[in-house]
Each structure stands twice: as structure tokens, then as C-alpha cells.
Design a protein around this motif. Structure first.
Motif, PDB file in Angstrom:
ATOM      1  N   LYS A 224       0.843  -1.191   0.000  1.00  0.00           N
ATOM      2  CA  LYS A 224       0.000   0.000   0.000  1.00  0.00           C
ATOM      3  C   LYS A 224       0.884   1.250   0.000  1.00  0.00           C
ATOM      4  O   LYS A 224       2.022   1.228   0.479  1.00  0.00           O
ATOM      5  CB  LYS A 224      -0.892   0.024   1.259  1.00  0.00           C
ATOM      6  CG  LYS A 224      -1.821  -1.180   1.404  1.00  0.00           C
ATOM      7  CD  LYS A 224      -2.965  -1.142   0.420  1.00  0.00           C
ATOM      8  CE  LYS A 224      -3.987  -2.261   0.654  1.00  0.00           C
ATOM      9  NZ  LYS A 224      -3.503  -3.584   0.231  1.00  0.00           N
ATOM     10  N   THR A 225       0.342   2.343  -0.505  1.00  0.00           N
ATOM     11  CA  THR A 225       1.037   3.632  -0.407  1.00  0.00           C
ATOM     12  C   THR A 225       0.942   4.135   1.028  1.00  0.00           C
ATOM     13  O   THR A 225       0.138   3.638   1.829  1.00  0.00           O
ATOM     14  CB  THR A 225       0.406   4.666  -1.346  1.00  0.00           C
ATOM     15  OG1 THR A 225      -0.929   4.964  -0.886  1.00  0.00           O
ATOM     16  CG2 THR A 225       0.346   4.148  -2.776  1.00  0.00           C
ATOM     17  N   GLU A 228      -2.580   5.219   1.762  1.00  0.00           N
ATOM     18  CA  GLU A 228      -3.486   4.085   1.977  1.00  0.00           C
ATOM     19  C   GLU A 228      -3.271   3.483   3.359  1.00  0.00           C
ATOM     20  O   GLU A 228      -4.234   3.078   4.026  1.00  0.00           O
ATOM     21  CB  GLU A 228      -3.263   3.030   0.898  1.00  0.00           C
ATOM     22  CG  GLU A 228      -3.783   3.436  -0.474  1.00  0.00           C
ATOM     23  CD  GLU A 228      -3.463   2.406  -1.539  1.00  0.00           C
ATOM     24  OE1 GLU A 228      -4.353   2.108  -2.358  1.00  0.00           O
ATOM     25  OE2 GLU A 228      -2.315   1.895  -1.555  1.00  0.00           O
ATOM     26  N   LEU A 393      -1.772  -7.780  -4.632  1.00  0.00           N
ATOM     27  CA  LEU A 393      -2.340  -6.436  -4.623  1.00  0.00           C
ATOM     28  C   LEU A 393      -3.854  -6.443  -4.428  1.00  0.00           C
ATOM     29  O   LEU A 393      -4.464  -5.397  -4.225  1.00  0.00           O
ATOM     30  CB  LEU A 393      -1.973  -5.702  -5.914  1.00  0.00           C
ATOM     31  CG  LEU A 393      -0.480  -5.344  -6.023  1.00  0.00           C
ATOM     32  CD1 LEU A 393      -0.159  -4.767  -7.396  1.00  0.00           C
ATOM     33  CD2 LEU A 393      -0.071  -4.373  -4.924  1.00  0.00           C
ATOM     34  N   GLU A 416       7.337  -1.567  -6.687  1.00  0.00           N
ATOM     35  CA  GLU A 416       7.701  -0.214  -6.262  1.00  0.00           C
ATOM     36  C   GLU A 416       7.257   0.810  -7.310  1.00  0.00           C
ATOM     37  O   GLU A 416       6.840   1.927  -6.958  1.00  0.00           O
ATOM     38  CB  GLU A 416       9.199  -0.113  -5.974  1.00  0.00           C
ATOM     39  CG  GLU A 416      10.121  -0.339  -7.134  1.00  0.00           C
ATOM     40  CD  GLU A 416      11.604  -0.362  -6.716  1.00  0.00           C
ATOM     41  OE1 GLU A 416      11.896  -0.113  -5.544  1.00  0.00           O
ATOM     42  OE2 GLU A 416      12.450  -0.641  -7.589  1.00  0.00           O
ATOM     43  N   TYR A 418       4.626   0.515  -9.318  1.00  0.00           N
ATOM     44  CA  TYR A 418       3.165   0.612  -9.170  1.00  0.00           C
ATOM     45  C   TYR A 418       2.796   1.518  -7.991  1.00  0.00           C
ATOM     46  O   TYR A 418       1.929   2.398  -8.108  1.00  0.00           O
ATOM     47  CB  TYR A 418       2.600  -0.790  -8.967  1.00  0.00           C
ATOM     48  CG  TYR A 418       1.185  -0.836  -8.441  1.00  0.00           C
ATOM     49  CD1 TYR A 418       0.100  -0.693  -9.290  1.00  0.00           C
ATOM     50  CD2 TYR A 418       0.939  -1.012  -7.069  1.00  0.00           C
ATOM     51  CE1 TYR A 418      -1.204  -0.748  -8.803  1.00  0.00           C
ATOM     52  CE2 TYR A 418      -0.354  -1.063  -6.578  1.00  0.00           C
ATOM     53  CZ  TYR A 418      -1.418  -0.921  -7.442  1.00  0.00           C
ATOM     54  OH  TYR A 418      -2.706  -0.951  -6.951  1.00  0.00           O
ATOM     55  N   LEU A 419       3.447   1.320  -6.849  1.00  0.00           N
ATOM     56  CA  LEU A 419       3.125   2.107  -5.662  1.00  0.00           C
ATOM     57  C   LEU A 419       3.481   3.571  -5.844  1.00  0.00           C
ATOM     58  O   LEU A 419       2.756   4.459  -5.406  1.00  0.00           O
ATOM     59  CB  LEU A 419       3.853   1.531  -4.441  1.00  0.00           C
ATOM     60  CG  LEU A 419       3.360   0.171  -3.956  1.00  0.00           C
ATOM     61  CD1 LEU A 419       4.301  -0.390  -2.892  1.00  0.00           C
ATOM     62  CD2 LEU A 419       1.945   0.275  -3.407  1.00  0.00           C
ATOM     63  N   ARG A 420       4.643   3.834  -6.490  1.00  0.00           N
ATOM     64  CA  ARG A 420       5.031   5.236  -6.709  1.00  0.00           C
ATOM     65  C   ARG A 420       4.037   5.943  -7.609  1.00  0.00           C
ATOM     66  O   ARG A 420       3.610   7.079  -7.334  1.00  0.00           O
ATOM     67  CB  ARG A 420       6.445   5.274  -7.295  1.00  0.00           C
ATOM     68  CG  ARG A 420       6.952   6.693  -7.638  1.00  0.00           C
ATOM     69  CD  ARG A 420       7.009   7.592  -6.404  1.00  0.00           C
ATOM     70  NE  ARG A 420       7.881   7.078  -5.389  1.00  0.00           N
ATOM     71  CZ  ARG A 420       9.155   7.432  -5.244  1.00  0.00           C
ATOM     72  NH1 ARG A 420       9.694   8.297  -6.066  1.00  0.00           N
ATOM     73  NH2 ARG A 420       9.878   6.935  -4.263  1.00  0.00           N
ATOM     74  N   LYS A 422       0.954   5.226  -8.094  1.00  0.00           N
ATOM     75  CA  LYS A 422      -0.318   5.358  -7.383  1.00  0.00           C
ATOM     76  C   LYS A 422      -0.261   6.502  -6.377  1.00  0.00           C
ATOM     77  O   LYS A 422      -1.235   7.264  -6.223  1.00  0.00           O
ATOM     78  CB  LYS A 422      -0.644   4.043  -6.675  1.00  0.00           C
ATOM     79  CG  LYS A 422      -2.077   3.959  -6.168  1.00  0.00           C
ATOM     80  CD  LYS A 422      -2.374   2.562  -5.633  1.00  0.00           C
ATOM     81  CE  LYS A 422      -3.840   2.419  -5.289  1.00  0.00           C
ATOM     82  NZ  LYS A 422      -4.139   1.062  -4.751  1.00  0.00           N
TER      83      LYS A 422
END
Length: 428
Positions: A224-225, A228, A393, A416, A418-420, A422
Motif C-alpha cells: 500500500k502507499t 493508503e 495487490l 515499487e 506501481y506504488l510510486r 499510485k
């Protein structure tokens, strides 16, 4: 001559002031930073133009589970040349951090809060590390935020290059510090718990503002970010989230017999243990927890907890029952009742997503808890591959364990990235 020199000095001063002004705008949302301007934060993105060997992979396709892309990623991870290219030696970090500003910029650390909501809800992290600096640094970068606080415990047995590299990285950040006391951690011994206790005390004394404590090891990675996570933790309304279940009968020997370190391993010395203090029921859990600051204060100060800690010091793998047992002690902040109706499994808790080999299987299987591992297994735990990402995810957990860039750097790279993306997309 004096006039020219004076003009040059004034010009340098003007440029310096202009640079500082720009930095203040970029670095502080409260001073005119405009999160809607992609020009301002575009340099924080991980893009296909970045100089990463993994960029040949189509992460979007991998995250959607496309078989061709997953097979390509799998082939890459077993290619000797690719594995050599993705490896970053410890010495790189020692050298790169001599210029901290350049290091943070080139590694794309987020050095300003991405939202007021996150700034107002700081988190505290304990990070227990003994090797694999590259894993640690990529984890740190993924979870780093200037409002949070981080305690890093480096095993006394760690190599000189590991300690030097991690110390160098930490020196670049004002909110990251080494644990005040280092332990020589032995698998399944009290030392693993003590490492977290050392960081708990350091974090508690270092800041009074953080809301939740999360403990990590070097092979964890977020799902999660930070935003989140903050929202998930707010929704707990002061509760803790960790595995806490009835102790299985086949594990009772861990707390019924005295164990000591013999030749570097935990051994049963043939002596029975007295019952736990205060007639406490010993619950089963794991080493990873998400708990409030008030829970941490109880761990450090509550007499019942202190008695339990003293009693547990010569048990086997106390990290797999201590936190779970504390969670059910009446009056502990964020705790639940001892009744089995309040049991919480690792699947229901948000602390950590772990795939155990004996629980893997097809969805149609009555015994399967999750799909088969797409990576490899170490001590019956799945070391995730790129093929695990799509399923991971979809889960509610904040973190997953284990990742290893030596075995599958594509999984880490795509996660990493994907999270960045997002996290930054939420600014628009």
C-alpha cells in the motif's frame, strides 16, 4: 576590480537565494507547492527511461497476470548476466551517500509530505536487518516519508560492509537512526524480540507524535502507499491489528520447556517451565505487528507485560507468541478479549501477508489458503516472484514477506513502480 568582484559575489548570492526559494516551494506544501502541477513532481516517477535493468519488463502486463510477460520475467531472473546487472554492491551505498542531496535525488526519495492527511498521521517503523543492503534500501525508499520516524537495528553479526552501507544511508536522513543497542540475533531466540524492543523504546522516547508502530525486516515490502496505510490505520479507531489465535497443541512445547542458545542454535535443555505469570493464556501469532503508540507504552511500562517478557526469555521463538499474548491482556490499549471468538488469523490481520508452503494450493482445494508460490521457498515461506503480484495487490495487508532482489528483482521493481505511480496519482 573590486566592483567586478562585488558583482560576482552578489550574483552568486542571488542565485543561492533563488535556489533556496525554489527548494522551499518544492519541498513544502505549506509554502505554495502545487500538487496538481506534474512538472513539479514528474522527476519522482519511475519511468521506462530510468536506468534499471528491469525496465525491459512490461510491469502493467505483469500486474495483470499476462502469461507471456510473466514467462519473460521468469526467464530474466534465471539469466546470469541479468542477475549480475541488477545486483548493487554494498560499497555503492557507502560511496553514493557521500553526497546525500545527490543520493536522495538520484534514488528518487520523496522528501516532502504528499498530503496534509499523511503529515498529520506520522508512523513509526522498526527495521531489523542483517544482510542484503539492496533489499533494505529499496524497502526504505518505498516507505520513506519525512513525517515518519524510523529505527534501524543492524545485527551485531552483520558484515562490516553491511553496517557501513546502512550507516551511510541513515546518515542522509534526520528522521532515521540506528537502534541505541544492537543484538546478535539467533533464529527462534529471544534476541529477535529484543531487537524490536530496543527500537520500540528508542522510537517512543524519540517522538511523541507518531500514531502507529510497524515492525519490519529487510525482506518485507509494502503493498500500500503511505496514504493508503494512514487511512487503513485511521479506520482501526485505536485498535491493533496482528495475528492472535489459540496456541496449537503441537506448538505448546515451545512454551513448556526451557530453551537456550547452544552452539548458535536454540536447544531444549530438558527443564520444564513454570506457568506464565498472572495466569495469562499464551496465544499464537507471529513477529509482525501493527499497534498503537499506547500499546507500545504498555509493552515498556505495564508490570504484567514486563513479567511476561521475563518469563518468555527462555522459550522457543517467543516472537511467535509474545505480541499475540499481549494483545489479549485486559486493559492493554487496542487489545481484544481472550475468548476464541476474538481470535485473529494472519489472513484477517493487516500486518503481513506471508505464503506458507503447506497452505498453498488450487482455489478449489478445501485445504488451500492461497495460490501456489510463483517464486521459491525458504524455510517453507514463499519468496515472491513476479507472478505473485496480481494476487498480492488484491489483499488488504499493508506489507508482504518475503522479497529478495537476488532471486526476483522484477517483482520488487514492478511493485515499487506501481506504488510510486499510485502515490503520485493521488496528488492530481
Amino acid at each position: 576590480m573590486r566592483r567586478k568582484r562585488c558583482c560576482r559575489l552578489l550574483l552568486k548570492l542571488a542565485l543561492l537565494l533563488a535556489s533556496l526559494w525554489m527548494l522551499s516551494i518544492l519541498g513544502s506544501p505549506k509554502m505554495g507547492w502545487n500538487p496538481s502541477s506534474s512538472v513539479r513532481y514528474g522527476w519522482l516517477h519511475y519511468t521506462d527511461e530510468d536506468d534499471n535493468p528491469e525496465k525491459v519488463c512490461n510491469c502493467s502486463a505483469i500486474l495483470q497476470g499476462e502469461r507471456d510477460m510473466l514467462e519473460q520475467a521468469k526467464l530474466l531472473t534465471i539469466t546470469k548476466d541479468f542477475r549480475k546487472r541488477v545486483n548493487i554492491p554494498d560499497e555503492f551505498y557507502t560511496s553514493a551517500t557521500k553526497d546525500c542531496r545527490k543520493f536522495k535525488s538520484s534514488r528518487k526519495y520523496i522528501t516532502f509530505p504528499l498530503s496534509q492527511e499523511e503529515e498529520d498521521f506520522p508512523l513509526a517503523y522498526s527495521m531489523v536487518v542483517h544482510h542484503k543492503v539492496q533489499n533494505f534500501e529499496r524497502l526504505l525508499r518505498a516507505i520513506y516519508a519525512p513525517q515518519n520516524i524510523y529505527c534501524v537495528h543492524v545485527d551485531k553479526k552483520a558484515s562490516a560492509s553491511v553496517l557501513s552501507a546502512i550507516t551511510s544511508i541513515i546518515s542522509c536522513f534526520p528522521n532515521i537512526f540506528l537502534a541505541s543497542r544492537s543484538e546478535s540475533v539467533v533464529y527462534a531466540s529471544w534476541s529477535r524480540v529484543q531487537a524490536d524492543l530496543n527500537c520500540m523504546a528508542d522510537l517512543f522516547n524519540a517522538s511523541a507524535t507518531w500514531k502507529y508502530f510497524i515492525n519490519l525486516c529487510g525482506q518485507d515490502f509494502p503493498l500500500k502507499t503511505n496514504l493508503e496505510m494512514v487511512r487503513a490505520l485511521r479506520s482501526l479507531n485505536g485498535a491493533n491489528s496482528l495475528e492472535s489465535e489459540k496456541m496449537p497443541k503441537n506448538k505448546m512445547w515451545r512454551v513448556e520447556k526451557v530453551h537456550q542458545i547452544v552452539d548458535g542454535h536454540m536447544k531444549d535443555v530438558g527443564k520444564p517451565k513454570d506457568p506464565a505469570p498472572f495466569n495469562l493464556s499464551i496465544l499464537s501469532g507471529n513477529a509482525y505487528i501493527v499497534v498503537t503508540r499506547a500499546y507500545v507504552q504498555s509493552v515498556l511500562e505495564d508490570k504484567r507485560v514486563q513479567a511476561l517478557i521475563d518469563w518468555a526469555a527462555d522459550t522457543y521463538s517467543p516472537d511467535e507468541f509474545l505480541w499475540a499474548t499481549i494483545q489479549r491482556i485486559p486493559g492493554i490499549p487496542g487489545s481484544t478479549w481472550t475468548n476464541t471468538k476474538y481470535d485473529m488469523s494472519d489472513i484477517n490481520a493487516i500486518a503481513r501477508l506471508v505464503k506458507w508452503e503447506w497452505h498453498e494450493g488450487a482455489r478449489a482445494s478445501a485445504d488451500a489458503v492461497y495460490p501456489e508460490c510463483h517464486g521459491t521457498h525458504v524455510r517453507a515461506i514463499c519468496v515472491y516472484g513476479a507472478g505473485d503480484l496480481q494476487w498480492m495487490l488484491e489483499q488488504h495487508h499493508l506489507f508482504a514477506n518475503k522479497f529478495d532482489t537476488d532471486l526476483d528483482s522484477v517483482a520488487v521493481y514492478c511493485l515499487e513502480k506501481y506504488l510510486r505511480q499510485k502515490a503520485l496519482a493521488a496528488l492530481q
